[in-house]
Write a protein that holds these residues in place. Structure first.
Motif, PDB file in Angstrom:
ATOM      1  N   SER A   1      -1.460   7.710   8.114  1.00  0.00           N
ATOM      2  CA  SER A   1      -2.557   6.759   8.328  1.00  0.00           C
ATOM      3  C   SER A   1      -2.285   5.504   7.512  1.00  0.00           C
ATOM      4  O   SER A   1      -1.791   5.575   6.380  1.00  0.00           O
ATOM      5  CB  SER A   1      -3.900   7.358   7.898  1.00  0.00           C
ATOM      6  N   GLU A   2      -2.614   4.354   8.098  1.00  0.00           N
ATOM      7  CA  GLU A   2      -2.427   3.070   7.437  1.00  0.00           C
ATOM      8  C   GLU A   2      -3.773   2.514   6.963  1.00  0.00           C
ATOM      9  O   GLU A   2      -4.836   3.018   7.297  1.00  0.00           O
ATOM     10  CB  GLU A   2      -1.762   2.075   8.395  1.00  0.00           C
ATOM     11  N   GLU A   3      -3.677   1.447   6.161  1.00  0.00           N
ATOM     12  CA  GLU A   3      -4.845   0.694   5.691  1.00  0.00           C
ATOM     13  C   GLU A   3      -5.829   1.566   4.911  1.00  0.00           C
ATOM     14  O   GLU A   3      -7.031   1.573   5.149  1.00  0.00           O
ATOM     15  CB  GLU A   3      -5.528  -0.016   6.869  1.00  0.00           C
ATOM     16  N   MET A   4      -5.300   2.272   3.928  1.00  0.00           N
ATOM     17  CA  MET A   4      -6.129   3.140   3.093  1.00  0.00           C
ATOM     18  C   MET A   4      -7.099   2.338   2.225  1.00  0.00           C
ATOM     19  O   MET A   4      -8.201   2.813   1.908  1.00  0.00           O
ATOM     20  CB  MET A   4      -5.247   4.024   2.212  1.00  0.00           C
TER      21      MET A   4
ATOM     22  N   ASN B   1       1.329  -3.220   0.495  1.00  0.00           N
ATOM     23  CA  ASN B   1       1.064  -2.348   1.636  1.00  0.00           C
ATOM     24  C   ASN B   1       0.685  -0.958   1.139  1.00  0.00           C
ATOM     25  O   ASN B   1       1.058  -0.566   0.028  1.00  0.00           O
ATOM     26  CB  ASN B   1       2.310  -2.265   2.521  1.00  0.00           C
ATOM     27  N   ASP B   2      -0.064  -0.204   1.966  1.00  0.00           N
ATOM     28  CA  ASP B   2      -0.533   1.118   1.559  1.00  0.00           C
ATOM     29  C   ASP B   2      -0.616   2.044   2.760  1.00  0.00           C
ATOM     30  O   ASP B   2      -0.823   1.590   3.886  1.00  0.00           O
ATOM     31  CB  ASP B   2      -1.898   1.019   0.887  1.00  0.00           C
TER      32      ASP B   2
ATOM     33  N   THR C   1       5.989   3.188  -4.292  1.00  0.00           N
ATOM     34  CA  THR C   1       5.339   4.015  -5.308  1.00  0.00           C
ATOM     35  C   THR C   1       4.623   5.132  -4.567  1.00  0.00           C
ATOM     36  O   THR C   1       3.694   4.887  -3.802  1.00  0.00           O
ATOM     37  CB  THR C   1       4.339   3.165  -6.120  1.00  0.00           C
ATOM     38  N   ASP C   2       5.074   6.354  -4.779  1.00  0.00           N
ATOM     39  CA  ASP C   2       4.612   7.503  -4.007  1.00  0.00           C
ATOM     40  C   ASP C   2       3.793   8.416  -4.915  1.00  0.00           C
ATOM     41  O   ASP C   2       4.342   9.069  -5.813  1.00  0.00           O
ATOM     42  CB  ASP C   2       5.803   8.273  -3.436  1.00  0.00           C
TER      43      ASP C   2
ATOM     44  N   HIS D   1       3.213   0.064  -1.703  1.00  0.00           N
ATOM     45  CA  HIS D   1       4.414  -0.755  -1.832  1.00  0.00           C
ATOM     46  C   HIS D   1       4.047  -2.019  -2.606  1.00  0.00           C
ATOM     47  O   HIS D   1       3.301  -2.862  -2.107  1.00  0.00           O
ATOM     48  CB  HIS D   1       4.943  -1.096  -0.440  1.00  0.00           C
ATOM     49  N   TYR D   2       4.547  -2.112  -3.829  1.00  0.00           N
ATOM     50  CA  TYR D   2       4.372  -3.300  -4.658  1.00  0.00           C
ATOM     51  C   TYR D   2       5.668  -4.103  -4.576  1.00  0.00           C
ATOM     52  O   TYR D   2       6.757  -3.529  -4.573  1.00  0.00           O
ATOM     53  CB  TYR D   2       4.134  -2.927  -6.117  1.00  0.00           C
TER      54      TYR D   2
END
Length: 308
Positions: free
Chosen positions: A64-67, A99-100, A137-138, A215-216
């Motif tokens: 899923s995107e846009e957390m 991004n997340d 970053t996970d 993602h930074y």
């Protein structure tokens, strides 16, 4: 805060595990809200869910995107001060969250992820990795091991740009290339470069695997690799989004990053101002130490001869 030994390990091997960085109520809230999103994704409800083929040939929920738009906890964790310190130490210049997403192997039907490098390194034209470190970053919400489809990676291959993975079978990459399984526990955080070759097997385990990805990146990395992407990059709108993230953390009565002496929010993004840290554009310096023969061999996954 990371030690010099940890920084050296990251830059040499292309991954870094930080054990138990997220814990307590912060981890519990992340797990709870991730489960809400997964229920929606499995049911096909709402937007920005992605699906893959499962081992039995069926379509299965995967991502899923846009957390940040779903619950404030995802915003609050994104600006965790310990996390930002470590990112700043590894990156070596101003950065921001770009991004997340939530990536999941659902219980009993976790879909495989083919061996790949993340964009833009699937492009053969990427002959060398960009000089500024670029990594995801996970944040792990569950145990992850070979039995439930953990990530496997090729340590050290993050500095040579595009790697030709297509001439090896998936099984060969898992079993005969020097790949390692990266085993994680709930609350652990993994940094892995966009350029690091990685993949994961299918999972039929009853134990699901959930990861909150952020993602930074530095603005110059955005300009180099993602400038055509529609996602928000650095500017007034991104600065306002970060302030909203800090407010979400403040509402939980958790430490906010600007209370740290080592982390500053500047006109260019977050900056780590302590020690130890990474020299600017350090991957360019490291890449330059690799001979052309060594780079060519690594790109083809050819065993290296002594002295190359």
């Amino acid at each position: 805060m990371l030690t010099q030994a940890q920084l050296d390990f990251f830059h040499t091997n292309g991954y870094l595990i930080m054990r138990g960085l997220i814990g307590g109520r912060e981890l519990a809230r992340l797990q709870e809200q991730a489960d809400h999103v997964i229920v929606q994704g499995v049911a096909g409800q709402g937007k920005h869910h992605l699906y893959r083929s499962s081992p039995d040939g069926k379509t299965t929920y995967w991502r899923s995107e846009e957390m940040w738009q779903r619950d404030p906890i995802f915003q609050a964790v994104t600006v965790n001060p310990d996390l930002l310190e470590n990112i700043g130490q590894c990156l070596g210049q101003a950065f921001y969250p770009w991004n997340d997403s939530l990536v999941v192997k659902v219980a009993g039907a976790g879909a495989p992820v083919d061996w790949h490098q993340d964009p833009p390194y699937g492009d053969q034209a990427r002959e060398r990795s960009y000089p500024v470190p670029n990594f995801t970053t996970d944040i792990y919400l569950d145990h992850s091991g070979p039995e439930n489809g953990c990530v496997w990676a090729l340590p050290g291959y993050h500095l040579v740009g595009h790697v030709d993975l297509e001439h090896r079978t998936s099984d060969a990459l898992f079993e005969d290339s020097g790949a390692i399984p990266i085993e994680m526990e709930a609350g652990d955080v993994l940094f892995h470069p966009i350029s690091l070759p990685h993949g994961s097997r299918a999972s039929t385990s009853r134990q699901q695997r959930r990861i909150f990805y952020v993602h930074y990146l530095a603005e110059e990395v955005f300009a180099d690799a993602y400038r055509n992407d529609q996602k928000m990059h650095w500017g007034e709108e991104k600065r306002a989004q970060i302030e909203q993230m800090i407010d979400a953390r403040r509402a939980e009565k958790w430490e906010i990053p600007t209370e740290r002496q080592t982390v500053r929010l500047t006109d260019d993004g977050f900056v780590f101002v302590g020690t130890p840290t990474t020299p600017r554009a350090y991957w360019g310096e490291l890449s330059a130490t690799l001979s052309p023969e060594r780079v060519a061999a690594m790109k083809q996954l050819i065993p290296l001869q002594k002295g190359i």
